[in-house]
Design a protein around this motif. Sequence first.
Motif, short mmCIF file in Angstrom:
data_model
loop_
_atom_site.label_atom_id
_atom_site.label_comp_id
_atom_site.label_asym_id
_atom_site.label_seq_id
_atom_site.Cartn_x
_atom_site.Cartn_y
_atom_site.Cartn_z
N GLU A 725 0.84 -1.23 -0.02
CA GLU A 725 0.02 0.03 -0.01
C GLU A 725 0.69 1.30 0.14
OE1 GLU A 725 -2.72 2.40 3.04
OE2 GLU A 725 -2.53 0.26 3.48
N ILE A 726 2.03 1.21 0.98
CA ILE A 726 2.93 2.58 1.04
C ILE A 726 3.35 2.63 -0.53
CG2 ILE A 726 4.79 3.36 2.19
CD1 ILE A 726 3.84 2.01 4.51
N ALA A 727 3.85 1.69 -0.90
CA ALA A 727 4.58 1.35 -2.24
C ALA A 727 3.83 2.12 -3.23
CB ALA A 727 5.14 0.09 -2.69
N ILE A 728 2.55 1.59 -3.30
CA ILE A 728 1.57 2.09 -4.43
C ILE A 728 1.41 3.61 -4.22
CG2 ILE A 728 -0.71 2.35 -5.20
CD1 ILE A 728 -0.84 -0.88 -4.57
N ARG A 729 1.10 4.17 -2.76
CA ARG A 729 1.14 5.54 -2.68
C ARG A 729 2.31 6.42 -3.05
NH1 ARG A 729 -2.56 7.11 1.59
NH2 ARG A 729 -3.92 5.63 2.35
N THR A 730 3.44 5.76 -2.78
CA THR A 730 4.68 6.45 -3.08
C THR A 730 4.85 6.48 -4.82
OG1 THR A 730 5.68 5.51 -1.21
CG2 THR A 730 7.28 6.43 -2.79
N ALA A 731 4.56 5.57 -5.32
CA ALA A 731 4.62 5.46 -6.80
C ALA A 731 3.59 6.27 -7.54
CB ALA A 731 4.46 4.10 -7.25
N LEU A 732 2.43 6.61 -6.70
CA LEU A 732 1.34 7.69 -7.29
C LEU A 732 1.77 9.09 -6.79
CD1 LEU A 732 -1.88 5.63 -6.76
CD2 LEU A 732 -0.53 6.11 -8.69
N GLY A 736 7.46 11.78 1.30
CA GLY A 736 7.89 11.08 2.58
C GLY A 736 7.13 11.74 3.80
N ARG A 737 6.81 12.96 3.76
CA ARG A 737 5.90 13.54 4.73
C ARG A 737 4.56 13.08 4.77
NH1 ARG A 737 5.29 20.25 5.63
NH2 ARG A 737 4.02 19.97 7.50
N ASP A 738 4.07 12.57 3.76
CA ASP A 738 2.62 11.89 3.73
C ASP A 738 2.72 10.65 4.29
OD1 ASP A 738 1.53 14.12 2.30
OD2 ASP A 738 2.03 13.29 0.24
N VAL A 739 3.66 9.95 4.05
CA VAL A 739 4.12 8.55 4.57
C VAL A 739 4.13 8.65 6.27
CG1 VAL A 739 5.36 6.56 4.82
CG2 VAL A 739 4.95 7.57 2.59
N LEU A 740 5.25 9.59 6.69
CA LEU A 740 5.30 10.07 7.97
C LEU A 740 4.04 10.14 8.68
CD1 LEU A 740 7.34 10.37 10.11
CD2 LEU A 740 7.27 12.81 9.58
N THR A 741 3.37 11.17 8.05
CA THR A 741 1.83 11.31 8.71
C THR A 741 0.93 10.24 8.71
OG1 THR A 741 2.09 13.70 7.83
CG2 THR A 741 -0.18 13.01 8.41
N LEU A 742 1.16 9.35 7.71
CA LEU A 742 0.22 8.28 7.82
C LEU A 742 0.57 7.31 9.00
CD1 LEU A 742 -1.80 6.26 6.36
CD2 LEU A 742 0.13 5.28 5.20
N ARG A 805 11.46 4.01 8.47
CA ARG A 805 11.54 2.84 7.34
C ARG A 805 10.60 3.03 6.15
NH1 ARG A 805 12.91 0.09 12.19
NH2 ARG A 805 10.76 -0.74 12.12
N ALA A 806 9.25 3.37 6.79
CA ALA A 806 8.24 3.26 5.55
C ALA A 806 8.48 4.28 4.51
CB ALA A 806 6.90 3.74 6.50
N MET A 807 9.20 5.42 5.01
CA MET A 807 9.30 6.77 4.06
C MET A 807 10.57 6.34 3.06
SD MET A 807 9.77 9.83 6.89
CE MET A 807 10.59 10.76 5.66
N ARG A 808 11.22 5.15 3.45
CA ARG A 808 12.42 4.80 2.76
C ARG A 808 11.97 3.55 1.67
NH1 ARG A 808 17.43 6.67 4.30
NH2 ARG A 808 18.48 4.69 3.62
N ILE A 809 10.79 3.10 1.83
CA ILE A 809 10.28 2.09 0.93
C ILE A 809 10.46 2.57 -0.54
CG2 ILE A 809 8.44 0.48 0.35
CD1 ILE A 809 7.35 0.76 3.12
N PRO A 810 11.08 1.73 -1.50
CA PRO A 810 11.29 2.06 -2.93
C PRO A 810 10.16 1.63 -3.44
CG PRO A 810 12.83 0.10 -2.15
CD PRO A 810 12.09 0.87 -1.01
N GLY A 811 8.96 2.55 -3.95
CA GLY A 811 7.92 2.23 -4.48
C GLY A 811 8.20 1.29 -5.72
#
Length: 817
Positions: A725-732, A736-742, A805-811
């Motif tokens: 899910e996080i990878a898809i969000r990153t690809a779209l 990183g701030r959005d992921v951090l907030t999530l 770690r979530a912010m660094r996931i390569p989408g």
Amino acid sequence: MRGRELKQDLTYAIRTLSKSGWFALTAVVTLALGIGANTAIFSVINGVLLRPQPYRDADRLAFLWSTSQSSPREPLTPGRLVDFRDQLTTASGIAGLSQFSFNLTEDGEPERIAGSSVSSSFFDVLGTPPLLGDVFHSGTADDQAVVLSHGLWTRRFAGDRSIIGRRLVLNGSARTVVAVMPAAFNWPVITGSPSRLPGPELWIPGTVGDVPRTPVDQPDLAANRTAGYLRAVVRLKDGVTLDQARQEAQAIAARLAQQYPVEDGGRGAALVPLTTQFVGHLRQPMLMLFGAVGFVLAIACANIASLLLGRGAARRREFAVRAALGASRARVIRQLLTESIVLASAGAAVGAVVAWWSLRWLTRISPGDLPGIETVALDGRVLLFTVLLSLVTGVVCGLAPALHASVGSINADLGETSGRGSEGRRTGRTRDALVALEIAVALVLLVGAGLLLRSFHSLSRVDTGIHTANLLTFDMALTGERAQSPQSRRAFYDRALQAIAALPGVESAGAAATLPIGGDDFASGVTIEGKPQPRPGEQPRAGLQVVTPGYFRTMGIRVVDGRDVAESDTPEARPVVLVNETFARQHWPAEPAVGRRIRLGGAAGDWFTVVGVVSDIRHLGPATPPRPEFYQPYTQRSFPFMAFVVRTSGSPTALVPSIRAAVTNLDRAQPISGVSTMEEHIARALSRPRFMSTLIGCFGVLALVLSTVGVYGVMAFSVVQRTREIAIRTALGATGRDVLTLVVGQAIWLAAAGVAGGLAASLALSGVLRGFLFGVTAADPGTYAVVVGLLTAVAVLAAAGPAWRAMRIPGATVLRG
């Protein structure tokens, strides 16, 4: 067949857990902390509250007290004791006892020993056989007999088994040792309220009329209806209930009030069960500690359940394969429960070591007057508790994960690759709920710890009215001919004070009959000149103190009006007293107290002229407001025992050898006892609130650590489960701030849910703490705000690592994989 399956489950559980090193280690350490803490506290409860009393049919024993409007438990007068002994038909025996002290002046250094004078029936009523010799019995006591405690026998006489028949010099008189009591016979000081004084180490029989003695014997004790100094222990007849005995005792008290309206008017009677008298005041604080440490175990269980849920989600393929091969759902549940119980058993084994270490620490920080603390150990009952606790813990930790893991579709579980199907979502929700529960429980503990710490801080900063710096205290009790007359007592104490005051480094010295805060306590009824005579039982009472010149100056107590006691206040001069400010405000609120007159007791006796008013002190302890008190000059009323106070220019303890030498020069057989600084003396009075706040504070810190681990685990699990899910969000295009907030937002939501539940629970349980607090309310907003802020911050910080770690996931890489 069942036994073989159970063995297979057990073997498989051990093998599986041994391959999961970090998981097993984390679970065992977490459970060891929770189970070990519970075992340690249960050991204290077992030793203090649950241990059997060393008396025959202890449930048939009770203490008899007088009651009045001012106190629910007052000592009996000798005449009242005799009346109850003769008239209480529901009792098979009644024995009186008085607190006493003895100077032992042979076999080494002179020593002051706490003791008790008792009715000859005392040991018959209690029914405890001696370890050596034979105790005195009802109506047959040798007037010069003495019974030793096991502690005194081993400490002073090295456990000499030939002690029976030996003559000891006690208070200048020779007495014969007739018995030694067993170690379990640990008789405490019996007072109306909890006492910190040491219990008796020897017992002597009463005097004429079988009435326990006073420090200075008086003629015709049995007819004395004014001096209330006796406690009484009662053995109920077989078949008699406590309520029946209480009703008869109250009826006797009512008859005595009519027969002796001046002395006994307004007085009732109370019977208190022996166990309640000894440890009843400890029941609520001990149970509160047990509840607090139970919360710690609940957090540990929630942590382990959360770990097992995550582990179960990762093993769904394994369970699906086993189901496909014919394993039933019940077999899967049993296997997972077995693993949980193995973890709990290992945690209990390590927890027993934690408990053993904790007990050593607990006995060091516990109040010295905690009864039974010296018997606390990991005995059979405690170990059985630990075993049962580990089994319950294993089931509690493993049940929810086992049920989750056993539900699902074989095909879906074998084919699922994302790790975030419907079962994953349900597992995530359950773990979220467990973490919210952890935060709620931690908040309850931290609020309790914060309130108790603030209360102790307030208590320790109370102005007791005493200037404690560089102040040394010790006790002295006179014996023999020197103690028999007021003149000889005054002469010796005068010489002692002069010798001590002349020592280099001593600024001033004084003495009083009782030491404030944790010492003994005297009180008396008073009659105020010009005020209407009160009805029987409604006479105002005030604390009674006898002091030497120099006492107030040494203690830092100010004379705010009039004068101090003086050497000129001789027995031939007019009787005088000083009163404290509370006494003056209560009886002469708009007039000066100096020049007024009071009378001790009832309508007869001498009038005492008030010659001074002194500042208030908290005689009964920092938590108790100043009471009305009056002070008599020791030149007009002397006691054979006195508490000395010495103000020094340097370290008080450095002068102890010089003070001992000064007293020895006056009399080589005169011991001093209870040597301590006033700061140490007051610290002992605060030992129980310090003990409670320290333990609850430790449990709160442990709860905070475990909650932090729980939040971190859930966040880490959530990040793993939501990788795609996080990878898809990153690809779209998510930043990183959005992921951090999530991720952090989820932690804040969990903290908010836990805080809401914890606040509701804390407010609901606030009544439990109310009686333990001083200077702070159970709903103190400051404490709640600090705890809520702390838990929220901890939740955010615990989520920071997984969020990073979530912010660094390569989408793109994850989606291609």
